[in-house]
Design a protein around this motif. Structure first.
Motif, PDB file in Angstrom:
ATOM      1  N   GLU A  22      41.090  89.296 -19.618  1.00 49.97           N
ATOM      2  CA  GLU A  22      41.881  89.412 -20.844  1.00 49.97           C
ATOM      3  C   GLU A  22      43.327  89.795 -20.558  1.00 49.97           C
ATOM      4  OE1 GLU A  22      40.057  92.031 -23.605  1.00 49.97           O
ATOM      5  OE2 GLU A  22      38.306  90.744 -23.966  1.00 49.97           O
ATOM      6  N   ASP A  23      43.549  90.511 -19.438  1.00 50.07           N
ATOM      7  CA  ASP A  23      44.920  90.902 -19.106  1.00 50.07           C
ATOM      8  C   ASP A  23      45.696  89.800 -18.402  1.00 50.07           C
ATOM      9  OD1 ASP A  23      43.797  90.863 -16.574  1.00 50.07           O
ATOM     10  OD2 ASP A  23      44.141  92.984 -16.145  1.00 50.07           O
ATOM     11  N   GLY A  24      45.066  88.628 -18.224  1.00 51.99           N
ATOM     12  CA  GLY A  24      45.746  87.494 -17.617  1.00 51.99           C
ATOM     13  C   GLY A  24      45.581  87.390 -16.118  1.00 51.99           C
ATOM     14  N   PHE A  25      45.006  88.412 -15.494  1.00 52.06           N
ATOM     15  CA  PHE A  25      44.792  88.384 -14.057  1.00 52.06           C
ATOM     16  C   PHE A  25      43.403  87.852 -13.726  1.00 52.06           C
ATOM     17  CE2 PHE A  25      48.112  91.670 -14.394  1.00 52.06           C
ATOM     18  CZ  PHE A  25      49.004  91.198 -13.438  1.00 52.06           C
ATOM     19  N   HIS A  26      43.281  87.340 -12.505  1.00 55.01           N
ATOM     20  CA  HIS A  26      41.994  86.889 -12.003  1.00 55.01           C
ATOM     21  C   HIS A  26      41.432  87.938 -11.037  1.00 55.01           C
ATOM     22  CE1 HIS A  26      43.875  83.132 -13.285  1.00 55.01           C
ATOM     23  NE2 HIS A  26      42.681  82.570 -13.296  1.00 55.01           N
ATOM     24  N   PRO A  27      40.156  88.293 -11.163  1.00 62.13           N
ATOM     25  CA  PRO A  27      39.568  89.155 -10.133  1.00 62.13           C
ATOM     26  C   PRO A  27      39.474  88.394  -8.823  1.00 62.13           C
ATOM     27  CG  PRO A  27      37.871  88.352 -11.616  1.00 62.13           C
ATOM     28  CD  PRO A  27      39.180  87.902 -12.192  1.00 62.13           C
ATOM     29  N   LEU A  28      39.759  89.079  -7.745  1.00 59.67           N
ATOM     30  CA  LEU A  28      39.760  88.456  -6.424  1.00 59.67           C
ATOM     31  C   LEU A  28      38.795  89.172  -5.500  1.00 59.67           C
ATOM     32  CD1 LEU A  28      43.608  88.031  -5.784  1.00 59.67           C
ATOM     33  CD2 LEU A  28      42.043  86.382  -6.824  1.00 59.67           C
ATOM     34  N   GLY A 152      40.139  92.803   0.270  1.00 60.10           N
ATOM     35  CA  GLY A 152      40.908  93.146  -0.917  1.00 60.10           C
ATOM     36  C   GLY A 152      40.081  92.873  -2.161  1.00 60.10           C
ATOM     37  N   GLY A 153      40.049  93.832  -3.080  1.00 57.06           N
ATOM     38  CA  GLY A 153      39.330  93.662  -4.334  1.00 57.06           C
ATOM     39  C   GLY A 153      40.254  93.887  -5.509  1.00 57.06           C
ATOM     40  N   GLY A 154      39.709  93.839  -6.741  1.00 54.62           N
ATOM     41  CA  GLY A 154      40.528  93.951  -7.939  1.00 54.62           C
ATOM     42  C   GLY A 154      41.411  92.722  -8.055  1.00 54.62           C
ATOM     43  N   ARG A 155      42.715  92.953  -8.110  1.00 57.62           N
ATOM     44  CA  ARG A 155      43.675  91.840  -8.028  1.00 57.62           C
ATOM     45  C   ARG A 155      44.112  91.613  -6.579  1.00 57.62           C
ATOM     46  NH1 ARG A 155      48.198  93.415  -9.798  1.00 57.62           N
ATOM     47  NH2 ARG A 155      47.718  95.553 -10.355  1.00 57.62           N
ATOM     48  N   GLY A 156      43.405  92.273  -5.646  1.00 52.22           N
ATOM     49  CA  GLY A 156      43.758  92.224  -4.235  1.00 52.22           C
ATOM     50  C   GLY A 156      44.314  93.532  -3.743  1.00 52.22           C
ATOM     51  N   GLU A 157      44.588  94.459  -4.693  1.00 54.06           N
ATOM     52  CA  GLU A 157      45.297  95.691  -4.347  1.00 54.06           C
ATOM     53  C   GLU A 157      44.386  96.795  -3.829  1.00 54.06           C
ATOM     54  OE1 GLU A 157      43.871  96.676  -8.459  1.00 54.06           O
ATOM     55  OE2 GLU A 157      44.385  94.878  -7.309  1.00 54.06           O
ATOM     56  N   ILE A 158      43.069  96.651  -4.007  1.00 51.14           N
ATOM     57  CA  ILE A 158      42.124  97.650  -3.501  1.00 51.14           C
ATOM     58  C   ILE A 158      41.713  97.214  -2.100  1.00 51.14           C
ATOM     59  CG2 ILE A 158      39.919  98.796  -3.912  1.00 51.14           C
ATOM     60  CD1 ILE A 158      40.246  97.941  -6.888  1.00 51.14           C
ATOM     61  N   VAL A 159      42.141  97.949  -1.082  1.00 56.25           N
ATOM     62  CA  VAL A 159      42.062  97.466   0.297  1.00 56.25           C
ATOM     63  C   VAL A 159      41.099  98.338   1.110  1.00 56.25           C
ATOM     64  CG1 VAL A 159      43.389  96.934   2.371  1.00 56.25           C
ATOM     65  CG2 VAL A 159      44.435  96.643   0.120  1.00 56.25           C
ATOM     66  N   GLU A 160      40.201  97.669   1.829  1.00 53.82           N
ATOM     67  CA  GLU A 160      39.242  98.363   2.679  1.00 53.82           C
ATOM     68  C   GLU A 160      39.221  97.702   4.055  1.00 53.82           C
ATOM     69  OE1 GLU A 160      34.396  99.026   3.027  1.00 53.82           O
ATOM     70  OE2 GLU A 160      35.267  98.127   1.215  1.00 53.82           O
ATOM     71  N   PRO A 161      39.627  98.392   5.108  1.00 59.84           N
ATOM     72  CA  PRO A 161      39.613  97.797   6.452  1.00 59.84           C
ATOM     73  C   PRO A 161      38.212  97.344   6.853  1.00 59.84           C
ATOM     74  CG  PRO A 161      40.897  99.825   6.434  1.00 59.84           C
ATOM     75  CD  PRO A 161      40.184  99.757   5.109  1.00 59.84           C
ATOM     76  N   VAL A 162      38.145  96.269   7.633  1.00 59.69           N
ATOM     77  CA  VAL A 162      36.862  95.775   8.120  1.00 59.69           C
ATOM     78  C   VAL A 162      36.903  95.671   9.644  1.00 59.69           C
ATOM     79  CG1 VAL A 162      36.406  94.475   6.012  1.00 59.69           C
ATOM     80  CG2 VAL A 162      37.515  93.329   7.928  1.00 59.69           C
ATOM     81  N   THR A 163      35.726  95.631  10.237  1.00 62.51           N
ATOM     82  CA  THR A 163      35.622  95.496  11.693  1.00 62.51           C
ATOM     83  C   THR A 163      36.028  94.083  12.105  1.00 62.51           C
ATOM     84  OG1 THR A 163      33.832  97.098  11.771  1.00 62.51           O
ATOM     85  CG2 THR A 163      34.072  95.633  13.667  1.00 62.51           C
ATOM     86  N   ASP A 198      31.711  86.288 -10.717  1.00 66.91           N
ATOM     87  CA  ASP A 198      32.583  87.198  -9.977  1.00 66.91           C
ATOM     88  C   ASP A 198      32.606  86.799  -8.507  1.00 66.91           C
ATOM     89  OD1 ASP A 198      33.179  88.680 -12.219  1.00 66.91           O
ATOM     90  OD2 ASP A 198      31.492  90.054 -11.931  1.00 66.91           O
ATOM     91  N   PRO A 199      33.778  86.817  -7.893  1.00 71.22           N
ATOM     92  CA  PRO A 199      33.884  86.384  -6.488  1.00 71.22           C
ATOM     93  C   PRO A 199      33.280  87.397  -5.526  1.00 71.22           C
ATOM     94  CG  PRO A 199      35.984  87.238  -7.257  1.00 71.22           C
ATOM     95  CD  PRO A 199      35.078  87.222  -8.456  1.00 71.22           C
ATOM     96  N   GLN A 200      32.799  86.906  -4.403  1.00 71.89           N
ATOM     97  CA  GLN A 200      32.193  87.740  -3.375  1.00 71.89           C
ATOM     98  C   GLN A 200      32.773  87.370  -2.011  1.00 71.89           C
ATOM     99  OE1 GLN A 200      29.951  90.135  -4.194  1.00 71.89           O
ATOM    100  NE2 GLN A 200      29.984  89.512  -6.359  1.00 71.89           N
ATOM    101  N   VAL A 201      32.782  88.327  -1.102  1.00 68.01           N
ATOM    102  CA  VAL A 201      33.169  88.059   0.287  1.00 68.01           C
ATOM    103  C   VAL A 201      31.923  87.593   1.037  1.00 68.01           C
ATOM    104  CG1 VAL A 201      33.957  89.084   2.448  1.00 68.01           C
ATOM    105  CG2 VAL A 201      35.068  89.701   0.292  1.00 68.01           C
ATOM    106  N   PRO A 202      31.969  86.427   1.691  1.00 66.53           N
ATOM    107  CA  PRO A 202      30.781  85.923   2.386  1.00 66.53           C
ATOM    108  C   PRO A 202      30.437  86.739   3.624  1.00 66.53           C
ATOM    109  CG  PRO A 202      32.654  84.464   2.744  1.00 66.53           C
ATOM    110  CD  PRO A 202      33.092  85.470   1.732  1.00 66.53           C
ATOM    111  N   GLU A 203      29.163  87.035   3.781  1.00 58.91           N
ATOM    112  CA  GLU A 203      28.696  87.785   4.946  1.00 58.91           C
ATOM    113  C   GLU A 203      28.966  87.017   6.241  1.00 58.91           C
ATOM    114  OE1 GLU A 203      27.537  90.833   5.364  1.00 58.91           O
ATOM    115  OE2 GLU A 203      27.901  91.236   3.241  1.00 58.91           O
ATOM    116  N   SER A 204      28.945  85.689   6.155  1.00 52.80           N
ATOM    117  CA  SER A 204      29.185  84.878   7.358  1.00 52.80           C
ATOM    118  C   SER A 204      30.569  85.134   7.932  1.00 52.80           C
ATOM    119  CB  SER A 204      29.013  83.396   7.037  1.00 52.80           C
ATOM    120  OG  SER A 204      29.922  82.984   6.018  1.00 52.80           O
ATOM    121  N   LEU A 205      31.543  85.384   7.063  1.00 53.23           N
ATOM    122  CA  LEU A 205      32.902  85.669   7.530  1.00 53.23           C
ATOM    123  C   LEU A 205      32.961  87.032   8.206  1.00 53.23           C
ATOM    124  CD1 LEU A 205      35.915  85.063   7.720  1.00 53.23           C
ATOM    125  CD2 LEU A 205      36.175  85.946   5.402  1.00 53.23           C
TER     126      LEU A 205
END
Length: 300
Positions: A22-28, A152-163, A198-205
């Motif tokens: 509704e706010d015009g942004f896409h969840p990423l 990156g989650g939300g609009r990309g701004e929520i950041v969590e480092p990965v191995t 809702d988008p998901q990060v693939p485990e294969s990646l």
């Protein structure tokens, strides 16, 4: 006194896009990687805000504002307001990241400005506050602070480092004609319709990154904005075909484009692919390692 901070370009190894909110942004749901193309931002004391621009060869500066609407001025004012101080600075940007190419060069500059002014003014801003300020400036700015590889989650701004145990090499092929991010998202909405979740990060990646396996990574790269971008710019399909012919392991659009990234086995292979693309008359071709560090001081 001057402070110079270097910040890297970003590439979306995965870019999953959900339905518009509704706010015009896409969840990423995205996996960022910082790659070795850099902007250097140098700050010094000044009575009022000033922005100057220089660039490496083959990087056009015409579309970058130098007034109050430049993101580095917004970044500077944000950190000054956060600390309740009335200060300004001269900000000199030397660009090695292609402009309007889907590589988040503006976000890198904003992140670098936050770090540089924090040092220049001896503010000792906490990491948490810097990330909060970055998130207010744009979706990609928090990642530009952190660098390396991260979800990156939300609009990309929520950041969590990965191995990420890989040592990756990329060839970036730029395009002199820009591609509007809002236009790409509109085309995505038209193509995707309402039947998307809702988008998901693939485990294969994530597995490919943990194993450091280039062949697995090549199979796992995805970008939901690629099809709508190519629908708007069908000429870019030739770059994809040329990259495959040059021997790239995988070819993917960077963000909303128009820069195209090509995964290579190692540095030598990246040089081979870059040479093949240059032989096909592409004049905006760079090799870049990844992952690399986020915004960091390089000189005092």
């Amino acid at each position: 006194m001057t402070i110079t901070v270097r910040a890297a370009a970003k590439f979306n190894l995965h870019l999953g896009v959900g339905p518009v909110r509704e706010d015009g942004f896409h969840p990423l749901a995205t996996v960022y990687q910082a790659i070795g193309l850099y902007d250097d931002v140098t700050v010094s004391e000044a009575a009022e805000w000033q922005v100057t621009l220089t660039a490496e060869d083959h990087i056009a500066l015409g579309e970058i504002p130098t007034g109050d609407d430049n993101i580095v001025v917004r970044a500077g004012r944000a950190i000054a307001a956060h600390h309740g101080i009335d200060k300004a600075a001269k900000v000199a940007i030397h660009k090695g990241i292609p402009v309007a190419g889907g590589l988040a060069g503006g976000s890198a500059d904003a992140a670098a400005t936050l770090v540089a002014l924090d040092r220049l003014w001896a503010l000792e801003t906490s990491d948490e506050d810097l990330l909060s300020l970055a998130g207010q400036l744009g979706s990609d700015v928090p990642f530009a602070l952190i660098g390396a590889t991260a979800i990156g989650g939300g609009r990309g701004e929520i950041v969590e480092p990965v191995t990420d145990n890989g040592s990756w090499w990329w060839v970036a092929v730029g395009n002199e004609q820009g591609l509007s991010t809002p236009a790409v998202y509109r085309a995505f909405d038209e193509l995707a319709g309402t039947e998307i979740g809702d988008p998901q990060v693939p485990e294969s990646l994530l597995m490919a990154l943990e194993k450091g396996d280039a062949s697995l990574l090549a199979e796992a790269l995805t970008n939901d904005l690629q099809a709508p971008a190519l629908a708007l710019r069908p000429d870019l399909a030739q770059t994809f075909a040329d990259g495959a012919e040059a021997g790239a392991l995988a070819v993917q659009l960077s963000g909303s484009g128009p820069t195209v990234l090509m995964l290579c086995r190692d540095a030598a292979h990246a040089r081979e692919v870059a040479g093949a693309m240059q032989a096909k008359a592409y004049d905006r071709v760079w090799t870049a390692p990844g992952p690399v560090a986020g915004a960091h001081v390089v000189t005092y």
